[in-house]
Write a protein that holds these residues in place. Structure first.
Motif, mmCIF file in Angstrom:
data_model
loop_
_atom_site.group_PDB
_atom_site.id
_atom_site.type_symbol
_atom_site.label_atom_id
_atom_site.label_comp_id
_atom_site.label_asym_id
_atom_site.label_seq_id
_atom_site.Cartn_x
_atom_site.Cartn_y
_atom_site.Cartn_z
ATOM 1 N N GLN A 16 79.360 43.601 75.072
ATOM 2 C CA GLN A 16 78.939 43.207 73.732
ATOM 3 C C GLN A 16 78.746 41.703 73.640
ATOM 4 O O GLN A 16 77.981 41.228 72.805
ATOM 5 N N GLN A 17 79.427 40.942 74.453
ATOM 6 C CA GLN A 17 79.296 39.480 74.467
ATOM 7 C C GLN A 17 79.159 39.027 75.916
ATOM 8 O O GLN A 17 80.096 38.483 76.501
ATOM 9 N N PRO A 18 77.974 39.209 76.513
ATOM 10 C CA PRO A 18 77.820 38.792 77.902
ATOM 11 C C PRO A 18 77.910 37.284 78.035
ATOM 12 O O PRO A 18 77.456 36.538 77.181
ATOM 13 N N GLY A 19 78.563 36.835 79.057
ATOM 14 C CA GLY A 19 78.674 35.423 79.357
ATOM 15 C C GLY A 19 79.818 34.737 78.623
ATOM 16 O O GLY A 19 80.079 33.557 78.843
ATOM 17 N N ALA A 20 80.507 35.422 77.721
ATOM 18 C CA ALA A 20 81.618 34.815 76.993
ATOM 19 C C ALA A 20 82.905 34.989 77.800
ATOM 20 O O ALA A 20 83.092 35.991 78.480
ATOM 21 N N SER A 21 83.741 33.980 77.735
ATOM 22 C CA SER A 21 85.009 34.076 78.459
ATOM 23 C C SER A 21 85.955 35.032 77.702
ATOM 24 O O SER A 21 85.732 35.371 76.536
ATOM 25 N N ARG A 22 87.003 35.389 78.377
ATOM 26 C CA ARG A 22 87.959 36.327 77.764
ATOM 27 C C ARG A 22 88.586 35.724 76.508
ATOM 28 O O ARG A 22 88.769 36.412 75.514
ATOM 29 N N SER A 23 88.929 34.454 76.554
ATOM 30 C CA SER A 23 89.535 33.832 75.379
ATOM 31 C C SER A 23 88.555 33.784 74.218
ATOM 32 O O SER A 23 88.958 33.862 73.056
ATOM 33 N N GLU A 24 87.260 33.695 74.503
ATOM 34 C CA GLU A 24 86.264 33.698 73.426
ATOM 35 C C GLU A 24 86.088 35.103 72.865
ATOM 36 O O GLU A 24 85.704 35.267 71.706
ATOM 37 N N ARG A 25 86.326 36.128 73.665
ATOM 38 C CA ARG A 25 86.170 37.508 73.203
ATOM 39 C C ARG A 25 87.447 38.058 72.539
ATOM 40 O O ARG A 25 87.420 39.111 71.952
ATOM 41 N N THR A 26 88.573 37.342 72.649
ATOM 42 C CA THR A 26 89.840 37.793 72.073
ATOM 43 C C THR A 26 89.928 37.285 70.638
ATOM 44 O O THR A 26 89.662 36.120 70.350
ATOM 45 N N GLY A 27 90.310 38.189 69.747
ATOM 46 C CA GLY A 27 90.421 37.797 68.345
ATOM 47 C C GLY A 27 91.640 38.434 67.667
ATOM 48 O O GLY A 27 92.147 39.475 68.081
ATOM 49 N N ASN A 28 92.101 37.797 66.627
ATOM 50 C CA ASN A 28 93.234 38.288 65.829
ATOM 51 C C ASN A 28 92.702 38.700 64.467
ATOM 52 O O ASN A 28 91.843 38.027 63.893
ATOM 53 N N SER A 29 93.274 39.760 63.945
ATOM 54 C CA SER A 29 92.881 40.234 62.617
ATOM 55 C C SER A 29 94.158 40.465 61.815
ATOM 56 O O SER A 29 95.076 41.150 62.274
ATOM 57 N N PHE A 30 94.233 39.890 60.634
ATOM 58 C CA PHE A 30 95.393 40.034 59.747
ATOM 59 C C PHE A 30 94.917 40.655 58.450
ATOM 60 O O PHE A 30 93.863 40.303 57.928
ATOM 61 N N ASP A 31 95.763 41.553 57.918
ATOM 62 C CA ASP A 31 95.405 42.214 56.669
ATOM 63 C C ASP A 31 96.678 42.338 55.824
ATOM 64 O O ASP A 31 97.718 42.773 56.314
ATOM 65 N N ALA A 32 96.624 41.951 54.591
ATOM 66 C CA ALA A 32 97.741 42.082 53.662
ATOM 67 C C ALA A 32 97.203 42.677 52.378
ATOM 68 O O ALA A 32 96.107 42.346 51.936
ATOM 69 N N SER A 33 98.003 43.574 51.791
ATOM 70 C CA SER A 33 97.562 44.177 50.537
ATOM 71 C C SER A 33 98.764 44.398 49.624
ATOM 72 O O SER A 33 99.890 44.576 50.063
ATOM 73 N N PHE A 34 98.478 44.391 48.360
ATOM 74 C CA PHE A 34 99.475 44.618 47.324
ATOM 75 C C PHE A 34 98.880 45.665 46.392
ATOM 76 O O PHE A 34 97.781 45.493 45.872
ATOM 77 N N VAL A 35 99.620 46.756 46.213
ATOM 78 C CA VAL A 35 99.140 47.839 45.370
ATOM 79 C C VAL A 35 100.135 48.016 44.226
ATOM 80 O O VAL A 35 101.330 48.152 44.450
ATOM 81 N N ALA A 36 99.655 47.979 43.021
ATOM 82 C CA ALA A 36 100.494 48.197 41.850
ATOM 83 C C ALA A 36 99.845 49.282 41.008
ATOM 84 O O ALA A 36 98.637 49.319 40.848
ATOM 85 N N GLY A 37 100.674 50.164 40.505
ATOM 86 C CA GLY A 37 100.153 51.224 39.667
ATOM 87 C C GLY A 37 100.998 51.340 38.412
ATOM 88 O O GLY A 37 102.160 50.990 38.393
ATOM 89 N N TRP A 38 100.440 51.805 37.383
ATOM 90 C CA TRP A 38 101.164 52.034 36.153
ATOM 91 C C TRP A 38 100.552 53.214 35.449
ATOM 92 O O TRP A 38 99.437 53.635 35.735
ATOM 93 N N GLU A 39 101.337 53.741 34.537
ATOM 94 C CA GLU A 39 100.890 54.907 33.803
ATOM 95 C C GLU A 39 100.888 54.547 32.329
ATOM 96 O O GLU A 39 101.873 54.012 31.816
ATOM 97 N N LEU A 40 99.839 54.822 31.674
ATOM 98 C CA LEU A 40 99.773 54.571 30.243
ATOM 99 C C LEU A 40 100.666 55.570 29.526
ATOM 100 O O LEU A 40 100.647 56.759 29.817
ATOM 101 N N ASP A 41 101.438 55.071 28.629
ATOM 102 C CA ASP A 41 102.370 55.917 27.896
ATOM 103 C C ASP A 41 101.843 56.080 26.478
ATOM 104 O O ASP A 41 102.432 55.596 25.517
#
Length: 174
Positions: A16-41
């Motif tokens: 997928q990335q010809p000619g790129a070094s291994r360090s250039e092809r290595t990547g980090n992905s971070f994901d954070a989420s906050f879910v809040a729910g409530w019920e109408l009374d």
């Protein structure tokens, strides 16, 4: 309500990335989420559910208090019963001593010709009936002591009930 997080480290294929070094092809992905729910009374269901739970807790506490009060009342009742039976036993023993002395005197009077056989028979019957009371009173004392031991969660012979509410034994409670 929830909080989620994730981290990922990946290496992109060389095709997928010809000619790129291994360090250039290595990547980090971070994901954070906050879910809040409530019920109408809208109609107060949630609030009423909370109020019902609080009322249930209060009712349970009141029931526990009632049980504590009932146990305390039973302990007081059986303690007073025990003390009453012990006093009756003491009085009966003292009375028996006096009746035996009276029988001895009546027998001596019979030998001296100053009493009748009927008087001696009456004195013997009185001594015998008083002697018959002692095992009944002792059984009552033991039963009351067993009840107290049960209410205090102790083996019946392990608990020594004080002989007098005052410090040290008194003449009346011996």
């Amino acid at each position: 309500m929830a909080i989620e997080g994730s981290a990922q480290r990946a290496v992109t294929p060389l095709t997928q990335q010809p000619g790129a070094s291994r360090s250039e092809r290595t990547g980090n992905s971070f994901d954070a989420s906050f879910v809040a729910g409530w019920e109408l009374d809208l109609f107060g269901r949630v609030r009423r559910t909370r109020e019902a739970a609080a009322a249930q807790v209060s009712a349970s506490e009141a029931g526990l208090h009632a049980v504590h009060t009932a146990v305390a009342a039973e302990v007081a009742r059986y303690y007073l019963e025990l003390r009453g039976l012990q006093e009756r036993q003491r009085v009966t023993e003292a009375s028996l001593t006096k009746q035996r002395e009276s029988l001895r005197i009546t027998e001596a009077r019979l030998e001296a010709g100053r009493a009748r056989q009927l008087d001696v028979a009456g004195a013997r019957a009185l001594v015998a009936s008083t002697e018959a009371l002692l095992p009944v009173l002792q059984a009552g004392v033991e039963a009351a002591a067993y009840r107290l031991a049960t209410l205090s969660a102790q083996p019946p012979r392990a608990r020594r009930w004080p002989s007098c509410p005052r410090s040290g034994p008194c003449r009346r409670c011996r």
